[in-house]
Design an enzyme around this catalytic site. Structure first.
Site, PDB file in Angstrom:
ATOM      1  NE  ARG A  67      -2.834   2.585   2.889  1.00 59.10           N
ATOM      2  CZ  ARG A  67      -2.603   3.260   4.231  1.00 59.10           C
ATOM      3  NH1 ARG A  67      -1.942   2.481   5.019  1.00 59.10           N
ATOM      4  NH2 ARG A  67      -2.810   4.698   4.345  1.00 59.10           N
ATOM      5  CG  HIS A 111      -0.777   9.078   4.010  1.00 62.84           C
ATOM      6  ND1 HIS A 111      -0.982   7.559   4.271  1.00 62.84           N
ATOM      7  CD2 HIS A 111      -0.503   9.418   5.102  1.00 62.84           C
ATOM      8  CE1 HIS A 111      -0.614   7.335   5.407  1.00 62.84           C
ATOM      9  NE2 HIS A 111      -0.251   8.449   6.372  1.00 62.84           N
ATOM     10  CD  GLU A 156      -4.238   7.385  10.409  1.00 66.02           C
ATOM     11  OE1 GLU A 156      -3.883   8.442  10.652  1.00 66.02           O
ATOM     12  OE2 GLU A 156      -3.915   6.338  11.081  1.00 66.02           O
ATOM     13  CG  ASN A 291      -4.554   3.054   9.330  1.00 65.25           C
ATOM     14  OD1 ASN A 291      -4.587   1.973   8.652  1.00 65.25           O
ATOM     15  ND2 ASN A 291      -4.243   4.287   8.974  1.00 65.25           N
ATOM     16  CE1 TYR A 293       1.322   2.519  13.873  1.00 66.29           C
ATOM     17  CE2 TYR A 293      -0.858   3.464  13.027  1.00 66.29           C
ATOM     18  CZ  TYR A 293       0.394   3.036  12.637  1.00 66.29           C
ATOM     19  OH  TYR A 293       0.969   3.225  11.450  1.00 66.29           O
ATOM     20  CD  GLU A 357      -1.047   3.797   8.489  1.00 66.59           C
ATOM     21  OE1 GLU A 357      -0.541   4.194   9.642  1.00 66.59           O
ATOM     22  OE2 GLU A 357      -1.102   4.548   7.601  1.00 66.59           O
TER      23      GLU A 357
HETATM   24  C1  GBH Z   1      -0.611   6.792  11.166  1.00 69.32           C
HETATM   25  O1  GBH Z   1      -1.469   7.813  12.063  1.00 69.32           O
HETATM   26  C2  GBH Z   1      -0.135   7.583  10.012  1.00 69.32           C
HETATM   27  O2  GBH Z   1      -1.165   7.017   8.891  1.00 69.32           O
HETATM   28  C3  GBH Z   1       1.165   7.304   9.396  1.00 69.32           C
HETATM   29  O3  GBH Z   1       1.468   8.325   8.387  1.00 69.32           O
HETATM   30  C4  GBH Z   1       2.047   7.492  10.704  1.00 69.32           C
HETATM   31  O4  GBH Z   1       3.397   7.293  10.227  1.00 69.32           O
HETATM   32  C5  GBH Z   1       1.820   6.428  11.499  1.00 69.32           C
HETATM   33  O5  GBH Z   1       0.598   6.644  12.005  1.00 69.32           O
HETATM   34  C6  GBH Z   1       2.800   6.437  12.888  1.00 69.32           C
HETATM   35  O6  GBH Z   1       2.631   7.443  13.705  1.00 69.32           O
HETATM   36  O7  GBH Z   1      -2.469  12.554  20.590  1.00 69.32           O
HETATM   37  O8  GBH Z   1      -4.558  13.468  19.654  1.00 69.32           O
HETATM   38  O9  GBH Z   1      -2.768  12.757  18.297  1.00 69.32           O
HETATM   39  C7  GBH Z   1      -1.473   7.576  13.200  1.00 69.32           C
HETATM   40  C8  GBH Z   1      -2.355   8.618  13.827  1.00 69.32           C
HETATM   41  C9  GBH Z   1      -1.680   8.801  15.969  1.00 69.32           C
HETATM   42  C10 GBH Z   1      -3.602   9.026  15.581  1.00 69.32           C
HETATM   43  C11 GBH Z   1      -1.841   8.866  17.776  1.00 69.32           C
HETATM   44  C12 GBH Z   1      -4.191   9.240  16.763  1.00 69.32           C
HETATM   45  C13 GBH Z   1      -3.369   9.887  19.100  1.00 69.32           C
HETATM   46  C14 GBH Z   1      -4.196  11.071  19.550  1.00 69.32           C
HETATM   47  N1  GBH Z   1      -2.733   8.429  15.343  1.00 69.32           N
HETATM   48  N2  GBH Z   1      -3.030   9.622  17.777  1.00 69.32           N
HETATM   49  S1  GBH Z   1      -3.518  12.605  19.569  1.00 69.32           S
END
Ligand code: GBH
Length: 463
Positions: A67, A111, A156, A291, A293, A357
């Site tokens: 992707r 993106h 996202e 996605n 995490y 992801e």
């Molecule tokens: C992904 O986003 C992205 O698609 C990618 O490009 C990126 O490299 C990857 O993650 C690693 O970071 O503290 O309010 O932001 C993850 C996005 C990150 C959204 C953590 C929610 C926590 C809430 N997420 N975030 S805040």
């Protein structure tokens, strides 16, 4: 199916995004994006010039799918109007290289790298941007549609709207809660209009990717079944609405959640939501990209002011918890994944899912004999075990795409964040496999995990 095996035809792959790896930001007629303006144009992994080598890495991993994202300003430098054929040439060469290696390309059309010219006209806060996006989607499909079957419109949209226009920690760095809500709606509209354009052009599969941070209290991080006090349950529900249901419900059920609309109305009014928009936004999709995490951990706290990334969140505290975390500080909670997939399968039973992801930032140990990243391996392994349980339970998950192929440019955080299974030396652009690359290759080859978990070496086993 054995305890550790995955279904036949399960898709194994990795994900990347254009701005985070391509570099070459002024090459061959590319226009500027909001990220060039926000954080100075970057070389990243110079993937634009090294894509053949990078497809070689994908081949070594043995992935079935890759992707990537298409850079809008590379294809339409001014955001609308003139098409830059050289930009399309690059993606055509990349796709041909992938197909030649037997790897299925999945293209994400957005993106986060909005053409700066469109930001100058109001960016996602204005409605025209959605229409321009659909035109751009059509242009990319015209060139690649005979070779790319699976299209993701947006990655996202919550992040693009609320970190870009709400908290301002992402480009374009604006801090207007009203514009953040308007942007969310216009991103959804862009998804819907592009879905229509792609379908009309004959695209076979169209999907949308959302970020999921299952919302829970600190107590629930330790015990997911814990009962909540009423005010904590309300806090969890409100953040879930802002982060997830704001996007899920319009796309998959054709209506905004009832508890969202008062928050939007109070902050931005409702004039930006036109009659007919929800019909466009809710065009059927074939695939929801997930996605995942980390969970989002909150509790009620009456004196707490609203977090700018979550307008309407006054009275809610975002908490840190004493669990293991990645180098980003994100709590490691693999069990939140089955919880999330169970919920999506229950609420949207007709929707096909794919993990688009999942991965982690950790400090790698570089020695003479390799790049050792046991923490990353453990993270992925635990999440795959949790995913395996979900599939057994009946979750309709067709694949797992790891974030990410390469160490790359982590947005506002720069280059010190390491998510890759390949290490990149940014001074020389040399790529080297980490232990996790070999480990993931074996998972793919076996179509599953090893029955027993490899133990960390102890003094006895080493001696
Ligand atoms: C992904 O986003 C992205 O698609 C990618 O490009 C990126 O490299 C990857 O993650 C690693 O970071 O503290 O309010 O932001 C993850 C996005 C990150 C959204 C953590 C929610 C926590 C809430 N997420 N975030 S805040």
């Amino acid at each position: 199916m054995s305890r550790a095996a995955f279904p036949e035809n399960f898709v194994w792959g990795v994900s990347t995004s254009a701005y985070q790896i391509e570099g070459a930001n002024v090459a061959d007629g590319r226009g500027p994006s909001i990220w060039d303006t926000f954080s100075d144009s970057q070389t990243a992994c110079d993937h634009y010039h090294r894509y053949t080598e990078d497809v070689g890495l994908l081949k070594d991993l043995g992935v079935t799918a890759y992707r990537f994202s298409v850079s809008w300003p590379r294809v339409v430098p001014g955001g609308s109007g003139r098409v830059n054929a050289a930009g399309l040439d690059f993606y055509e060469k990349l796709v041909d290289e992938l197909l030649g290696a037997g790897i299925t390309p999945y293209a994400t059309l957005y993106h986060w790298d909005l053409p700066q010219a469109l930001e100058d006209e109001g960016g996602w806060a204005v409605r025209d941007t959605a229409r321009h996006f659909a035109d751009y989607a059509r242009v990319v499909h015209d060139r690649l549609g005979d070779r790319v079957d699976t299209w993701f419109t947006l990655n996202e949209p919550w992040v693009a709207a609320f970190l870009g226009y709400g908290s301002g920690i992402h480009a374009p760095g604006r801090t207007s809660p009203a514009d953040a809500f308007r942007s969310a709606h216009h991103l959804l509209l862009a998804h819907g209009l592009a879905t229509g354009a792609l379908r009309a052009a004959g695209a076979s599969k169209v999907g949308l990717i959302l970020n999921f941070g299952p919302v829970m209290t600190p107590g629930q991080v330790g015990d997911l079944s814990m009962e909540l006090a009423e005010e904590d349950a309300e806090a969890v529900a409100r953040i879930d609405t802002l982060m997830h249901r704001q996007f899920l419900e319009p796309v998959l059920r054709g209506a905004y959640p009832a508890d969202l609309l008062p928050l939007v109305e109070r902050t931005a009014g409702l004039d930006h939501i036109h009659e007919g928009d929800l019909a466009d936004i809710s065009r059927p999709i074939d695939l929801l990209g997930v996605n995942y995490y980390a969970p989002t951990v909150v509790q009620a706290q009456p004196s707490q002011p609203a977090d700018p990334a979550y307008p309407g969140s006054a009275g809610i505290l975002f908490c840190t918890v004493p669990t293991a975390v990645t180098a980003m500080g994100w709590p490691i909670v693999p069990n939140a994944l089955p919880l999330l997939l169970r919920r999506l399968s229950r609420e949207y039973p007709d929707t096909q899912l794919m993990i688009t992801e999942n991965g982690a930032d950790f400090v790698d140990v570089i020695t003479g004999d390799g790049i050792h990243d046991v923490d990353r391996i453990n993270f992925i392994e635990e999440h795959l075990r949790a995913l395996r349980v979900s599939i057994e339970e009946g979750a309709r998950v067709g694949g797992y795409l790891l974030w990410s192929l390469l160490d790359c440019l982590e947005w506002a955080d720069g280059y010190q964040r390491k998510f890759g299974v390949y290490h990149v030396d940014f001074a020389t652009q040399r790529r080297r496999p980490k232990d996790s690359a070999y480990w993931f290759r074996d998972v793919i080859k076996r179509n599953g995990l090893a029955e027993s978990r490899p133990k960390r070496p102890t003094l006895e086993t080493v001696a």
